[in-house]
Design a protein around this motif. Structure first.
Motif, PDB file in Angstrom:
ATOM      1  N   LEU A  25       5.757  35.060  14.671  1.00  0.00           N
ATOM      2  CA  LEU A  25       4.442  35.685  14.657  1.00  0.00           C
ATOM      3  C   LEU A  25       4.446  37.049  15.346  1.00  0.00           C
ATOM      4  O   LEU A  25       3.848  38.006  14.855  1.00  0.00           O
ATOM      5  CB  LEU A  25       3.420  34.752  15.320  1.00  0.00           C
ATOM      6  N   PHE A  26       5.160  37.149  16.463  1.00  0.00           N
ATOM      7  CA  PHE A  26       5.034  38.365  17.283  1.00  0.00           C
ATOM      8  C   PHE A  26       6.197  39.352  17.137  1.00  0.00           C
ATOM      9  O   PHE A  26       6.036  40.531  17.439  1.00  0.00           O
ATOM     10  CB  PHE A  26       4.894  37.987  18.758  1.00  0.00           C
ATOM     11  N   LEU A  27       7.366  38.902  16.682  1.00  0.00           N
ATOM     12  CA  LEU A  27       8.533  39.777  16.704  1.00  0.00           C
ATOM     13  C   LEU A  27       9.109  40.093  15.326  1.00  0.00           C
ATOM     14  O   LEU A  27       9.715  41.151  15.152  1.00  0.00           O
ATOM     15  CB  LEU A  27       9.635  39.183  17.583  1.00  0.00           C
ATOM     16  N   THR A  28       8.978  39.207  14.368  1.00  0.00           N
ATOM     17  CA  THR A  28       9.631  39.480  13.079  1.00  0.00           C
ATOM     18  C   THR A  28       8.623  39.855  12.015  1.00  0.00           C
ATOM     19  O   THR A  28       8.278  41.016  11.855  1.00  0.00           O
ATOM     20  CB  THR A  28      10.485  38.277  12.625  1.00  0.00           C
ATOM     21  N   SER A  29       8.110  38.886  11.276  1.00  0.00           N
ATOM     22  CA  SER A  29       7.264  39.232  10.131  1.00  0.00           C
ATOM     23  C   SER A  29       5.834  39.560  10.521  1.00  0.00           C
ATOM     24  O   SER A  29       5.162  40.335   9.842  1.00  0.00           O
ATOM     25  CB  SER A  29       7.262  38.071   9.126  1.00  0.00           C
ATOM     26  N   GLY A  30       5.332  38.941  11.624  1.00  0.00           N
ATOM     27  CA  GLY A  30       3.927  39.144  11.984  1.00  0.00           C
ATOM     28  C   GLY A  30       2.970  38.399  11.084  1.00  0.00           C
ATOM     29  O   GLY A  30       1.755  38.614  11.132  1.00  0.00           O
ATOM     30  N   SER A  31       3.495  37.504  10.258  1.00  0.00           N
ATOM     31  CA  SER A  31       2.670  36.778   9.304  1.00  0.00           C
ATOM     32  C   SER A  31       2.187  35.472   9.922  1.00  0.00           C
ATOM     33  O   SER A  31       2.999  34.628  10.337  1.00  0.00           O
ATOM     34  CB  SER A  31       3.466  36.499   8.024  1.00  0.00           C
ATOM     35  N   VAL A  32       0.881  35.297   9.961  1.00  0.00           N
ATOM     36  CA  VAL A  32       0.309  34.051  10.497  1.00  0.00           C
ATOM     37  C   VAL A  32       0.675  32.850   9.621  1.00  0.00           C
ATOM     38  O   VAL A  32       1.087  31.797  10.135  1.00  0.00           O
ATOM     39  CB  VAL A  32      -1.216  34.193  10.658  1.00  0.00           C
ATOM     40  N   LEU A 486      12.877  51.003  -4.395  1.00  0.00           N
ATOM     41  CA  LEU A 486      12.193  49.811  -4.860  1.00  0.00           C
ATOM     42  C   LEU A 486      10.892  49.696  -4.102  1.00  0.00           C
ATOM     43  O   LEU A 486      10.875  49.607  -2.875  1.00  0.00           O
ATOM     44  CB  LEU A 486      13.067  48.568  -4.615  1.00  0.00           C
ATOM     45  N   GLU A 487       9.790  49.750  -4.825  1.00  0.00           N
ATOM     46  CA  GLU A 487       8.484  49.694  -4.191  1.00  0.00           C
ATOM     47  C   GLU A 487       8.143  48.247  -3.845  1.00  0.00           C
ATOM     48  O   GLU A 487       8.158  47.369  -4.711  1.00  0.00           O
ATOM     49  CB  GLU A 487       7.413  50.285  -5.121  1.00  0.00           C
ATOM     50  N   LEU A 488       7.848  47.972  -2.576  1.00  0.00           N
ATOM     51  CA  LEU A 488       7.494  46.645  -2.104  1.00  0.00           C
ATOM     52  C   LEU A 488       6.118  46.680  -1.466  1.00  0.00           C
ATOM     53  O   LEU A 488       5.774  47.622  -0.754  1.00  0.00           O
ATOM     54  CB  LEU A 488       8.520  46.138  -1.075  1.00  0.00           C
ATOM     55  N   GLY A 489       5.334  45.635  -1.728  1.00  0.00           N
ATOM     56  CA  GLY A 489       4.041  45.513  -1.082  1.00  0.00           C
ATOM     57  C   GLY A 489       4.182  45.035   0.347  1.00  0.00           C
ATOM     58  O   GLY A 489       5.267  44.630   0.797  1.00  0.00           O
ATOM     59  N   ARG A 490       3.069  45.046   1.066  1.00  0.00           N
ATOM     60  CA  ARG A 490       3.104  44.640   2.472  1.00  0.00           C
ATOM     61  C   ARG A 490       3.560  43.181   2.615  1.00  0.00           C
ATOM     62  O   ARG A 490       4.377  42.860   3.470  1.00  0.00           O
ATOM     63  CB  ARG A 490       1.713  44.818   3.085  1.00  0.00           C
ATOM     64  N   GLY A 491       3.052  42.309   1.736  1.00  0.00           N
ATOM     65  CA  GLY A 491       3.454  40.907   1.801  1.00  0.00           C
ATOM     66  C   GLY A 491       4.930  40.716   1.501  1.00  0.00           C
ATOM     67  O   GLY A 491       5.606  39.904   2.142  1.00  0.00           O
ATOM     68  N   GLN A 492       5.439  41.476   0.531  1.00  0.00           N
ATOM     69  CA  GLN A 492       6.857  41.368   0.197  1.00  0.00           C
ATOM     70  C   GLN A 492       7.737  41.857   1.350  1.00  0.00           C
ATOM     71  O   GLN A 492       8.787  41.268   1.628  1.00  0.00           O
ATOM     72  CB  GLN A 492       7.147  42.168  -1.074  1.00  0.00           C
ATOM     73  N   ILE A 493       7.303  42.923   2.017  1.00  0.00           N
ATOM     74  CA  ILE A 493       8.065  43.436   3.159  1.00  0.00           C
ATOM     75  C   ILE A 493       8.083  42.413   4.288  1.00  0.00           C
ATOM     76  O   ILE A 493       9.122  42.176   4.932  1.00  0.00           O
ATOM     77  CB  ILE A 493       7.479  44.777   3.632  1.00  0.00           C
ATOM     78  N   GLN A 494       6.935  41.764   4.550  1.00  0.00           N
ATOM     79  CA  GLN A 494       6.881  40.729   5.589  1.00  0.00           C
ATOM     80  C   GLN A 494       7.807  39.573   5.246  1.00  0.00           C
ATOM     81  O   GLN A 494       8.524  39.060   6.117  1.00  0.00           O
ATOM     82  CB  GLN A 494       5.443  40.232   5.742  1.00  0.00           C
ATOM     83  N   LEU A 495       7.804  39.159   3.981  1.00  0.00           N
ATOM     84  CA  LEU A 495       8.669  38.060   3.567  1.00  0.00           C
ATOM     85  C   LEU A 495      10.137  38.442   3.712  1.00  0.00           C
ATOM     86  O   LEU A 495      10.957  37.639   4.193  1.00  0.00           O
ATOM     87  CB  LEU A 495       8.349  37.672   2.122  1.00  0.00           C
ATOM     88  N   VAL A 499      12.848  36.576   6.157  1.00  0.00           N
ATOM     89  CA  VAL A 499      14.106  35.961   5.706  1.00  0.00           C
ATOM     90  C   VAL A 499      15.304  36.570   6.430  1.00  0.00           C
ATOM     91  O   VAL A 499      16.219  35.857   6.871  1.00  0.00           O
ATOM     92  CB  VAL A 499      14.251  36.124   4.180  1.00  0.00           C
ATOM     93  N   ALA A 500      15.318  37.902   6.581  1.00  0.00           N
ATOM     94  CA  ALA A 500      16.485  38.583   7.141  1.00  0.00           C
ATOM     95  C   ALA A 500      16.617  38.400   8.643  1.00  0.00           C
ATOM     96  O   ALA A 500      17.732  38.256   9.165  1.00  0.00           O
ATOM     97  CB  ALA A 500      16.432  40.082   6.799  1.00  0.00           C
ATOM     98  N   THR A 501      15.497  38.415   9.382  1.00  0.00           N
ATOM     99  CA  THR A 501      15.566  38.399  10.845  1.00  0.00           C
ATOM    100  C   THR A 501      15.158  37.081  11.466  1.00  0.00           C
ATOM    101  O   THR A 501      15.239  36.931  12.686  1.00  0.00           O
ATOM    102  CB  THR A 501      14.668  39.509  11.425  1.00  0.00           C
ATOM    103  N   ASP A 502      14.726  36.128  10.643  1.00  0.00           N
ATOM    104  CA  ASP A 502      14.216  34.862  11.196  1.00  0.00           C
ATOM    105  C   ASP A 502      14.845  33.659  10.512  1.00  0.00           C
ATOM    106  O   ASP A 502      15.595  32.895  11.119  1.00  0.00           O
ATOM    107  CB  ASP A 502      12.695  34.832  11.040  1.00  0.00           C
ATOM    108  N   LEU A 503      14.545  33.503   9.227  1.00  0.00           N
ATOM    109  CA  LEU A 503      14.989  32.301   8.537  1.00  0.00           C
ATOM    110  C   LEU A 503      16.510  32.208   8.445  1.00  0.00           C
ATOM    111  O   LEU A 503      17.102  31.150   8.706  1.00  0.00           O
ATOM    112  CB  LEU A 503      14.366  32.274   7.136  1.00  0.00           C
ATOM    113  N   LEU A 504      17.154  33.303   8.053  1.00  0.00           N
ATOM    114  CA  LEU A 504      18.615  33.270   7.898  1.00  0.00           C
ATOM    115  C   LEU A 504      19.334  33.002   9.224  1.00  0.00           C
ATOM    116  O   LEU A 504      20.205  32.122   9.284  1.00  0.00           O
ATOM    117  CB  LEU A 504      19.093  34.579   7.269  1.00  0.00           C
ATOM    118  N   PRO A 505      19.006  33.717  10.327  1.00  0.00           N
ATOM    119  CA  PRO A 505      19.670  33.387  11.591  1.00  0.00           C
ATOM    120  C   PRO A 505      19.408  31.950  12.051  1.00  0.00           C
ATOM    121  O   PRO A 505      20.312  31.280  12.551  1.00  0.00           O
ATOM    122  CB  PRO A 505      19.076  34.403  12.576  1.00  0.00           C
TER     123      PRO A 505
END
Length: 522
Positions: A25-32, A486-495, A499-505
């Motif tokens: 929530l606070f360090l990677t995606s910021g997505s609730v 490659l144009e990415l929306g805000r939601g796609q950037i959060q996802l 994945v890169a900084t949270d889920l994969l590690p």
């Protein structure tokens, strides 16, 4: 793996997911939603572990079981701590790698050299609302400039709707955007105004502001030379040098046409002359004016074409250069036509050093070769090749009839571009300390349709930089890059960030923990 082991691994991963949800929530995606999803999934997995191991947990008071549970929890917390530390360290010591084909996220050598040579701080003020589609791209461009020159390049953004005084100062109408680039810190500092710029426009603005005493470049006319302004005919634009003119203006030169007819000398404010494809002979007084101009330390770029004469043969011979008749052909190094040469054979001259370092290929259509004399020219002249053909080239004297080498035709590695210089510090009415001349066997590379070819453009502009004694302009300019983003929306950037900084590690840590627990119980 037994069911007991699987449930233990599940419990460990569930604990990691639950404890790392604030990190999401606070360090990677910021997505609730992602953070809540992780917390719920972790709680479910942990609850399943508690239910399936309730007997074992009931005996948690035993030394062995309690020690195992404590070690599992501590290991999980330690793994999460390491993950957090690595991400914080990566954020603080962030290093970027540009893997795009056109290097669209890297500054060009000319930009880096321009920033390194700034004598006064430069400021860029962007009048653009945060909701504008180009806001993020412009902010990223400014950030790269600031990182390359943190002491001399600064930038700021202002919303025209919230800063009406700034909008009025620059006469900005509703819905318009612009960038103000200024040099120095005073209120009346020189500045230039740009539309939303790309790298080339921003770098050229810095060059213009940094140029002290802009050099005037005269483009000669009156003998069939290519016009500085592209003419418009009934069938559309004709052949001209409009793109070259724009490039000269961008880099701090002041191009103007000049007809020598009736003049006794080249104007004293001439920083450099360009002869671009003359097709008629210069008169004797005009040749005398050119000879006097170089004799006083003048600078000249001379471009010729196949099948033309201009009466300047003896004048060029004074500086050790002869333009050969015929057209150069090459059976191997060409663009599909033996008369359209492609060359990466460079001399040792500083003009082509940046092109050689990047292994650029220069393309010249219907080019003439040059003969460099070893004697018979003016005292003190030094002449050397700049660009050559491959060893398989020859001078075709009958290009309309034959495309193969014949007896008596000049063959081998031929010179296509040459540079000559001569010390003029002892000359009367001296203009500069050294006369400089660059001779190119093709002028069509200057025309608007051909100006977009990056190696050719850099060859010409580097020759200008060398002839005008501006070493900082012998470089590689920002190319006309092909956009490959490659144009990415805000939601796609959060996802993607999740994945890169949270889920994969976390997944890698979970797999490692599972292997460790499995081997521990054997």
């Amino acid at each position: 793996m037994r069911a007991t082991h699987i449930s233990r691994v599940q419990g460990a991963i569930g604990l990691m997911l639950l404890l790392s949800s604030p990190f999401t929530l606070f360090l990677t995606s910021g997505s609730v939603p992602l953070a809540v999803g992780k917390a719920v999934l972790g709680a479910v997995m942990l609850a399943d572990y508690v239910v399936s191991h309730r007997r074992e947990l009931g005996r948690a008071g035993s030394r062995r079981t309690g020690r195992f549970l404590a070690s599992t929890v501590l290991t999980t917390l330690l793994a999460l701590g390491v993950l957090v530390a690595l991400n914080v360290l990566a954020f603080q010591k962030n290093r970027r790698f540009d893997l795009t084909r056109e290097h669209i996220f890297s500054l060009a050598p000319q930009t880096r050299e321009t920033l390194a040579g700034l004598k006064e701080p430069a400021h860029a003020l962007a009048l653009i609302p945060p909701t504008h589609p180009s806001y993020g791209e412009l902010e990223e461009l400014f950030r790269r400039y600031h990182e390359a020159a943190p002491e001399t390049f600064h930038y700021a953004f202002a919303d025209p709707h919230r800063e009406p005084a700034l909008a009025a100062r620059y006469q900005l109408k509703d819905g318009q955007t612009l960038v103000v680039v200024s040099r120095g810190d005073s209120e009346d500092a020189p500045h230039t105004i740009l539309p939303l710029p790309f790298e080339q426009e921003l770098t050229n603005a810095l060059l213009q502001l940094e140029a002290a005493g802009t050099q005037k470049v005269y483009v000669l006319e009156g003998h069939g030379e290519w016009p500085l302004e592209t003419p418009n005919g009934p069938r559309g634009p004709g052949d001209g040098l409009s793109e070259l003119r724009r490039q000269l203006l961008r880099e701090g030169y002041r191009p103007e046409p000049l007809n020598l007819l009736g003049l006794k000398e080249v104007p004293r404010d001439a920083g450099l002359l360009i002869i671009a494809g003359a097709k008629e002979d210069y008169t004797a007084p005009e040749v005398a004016a050119l000879r006097t101009y170089l004799g006083e330390g003048g600078r000249l770029l001379y471009f010729t074409d196949a099948g033309t004469t201009d009466g300047l043969g003896l004048f060029l011979a004074d500086y050790g250069v002869q333009v050969d008749d015929g057209v150069v052909a090459d059976s191997q190094f060409n663009a599909g036509n033996p008369f359209v040469l492609v060359s990466n054979f460079f001399g040792k001259h500083v003009i082509t050093r940046p092109l050689q370092e990047r292994a650029f290929n220069v393309q010249l259509p219907t080019v003439r070769s040059l003969t460099l004399f070893r004697e018979g020219f003016l005292p003190g002249v030094k002449v050397e090749p700049v660009l050559l053909t491959s060893p398989y080239a020859w001078v075709e004297t009958r290009p309309q009839e034959d495309t193969t080498p014949s007896d008596g035709e000049k063959m081998g590695q031929l010179t296509l571009v040459a540079a000559a210089s001569r010390d003029t510090r002892g000359a009367d009415h001296r203009r500069f300390d050294e006369a400089r001349l660059v001779v190119m066997g093709d002028s069509e590379l200057l025309l608007d349709p051909n100006w977009g070819h990056e190696p050719n453009r850099n060859l010409v502009m580097n020759a200008l930089g060398w002839a005008s004694h501006q070493a900082e302009k012998i470089t590689l300019r920002p190319p006309n890059r092909e956009t490959s983003t490659l144009e990415l929306g805000r939601g796609q950037i959060q996802l993607l960030r999740f994945v890169a900084t949270d889920l994969l590690p976390l997944t890698l840590l979970g797999v490692g923990l599972a292997v460790w627990l499995s081997r521990r119980d054997r």
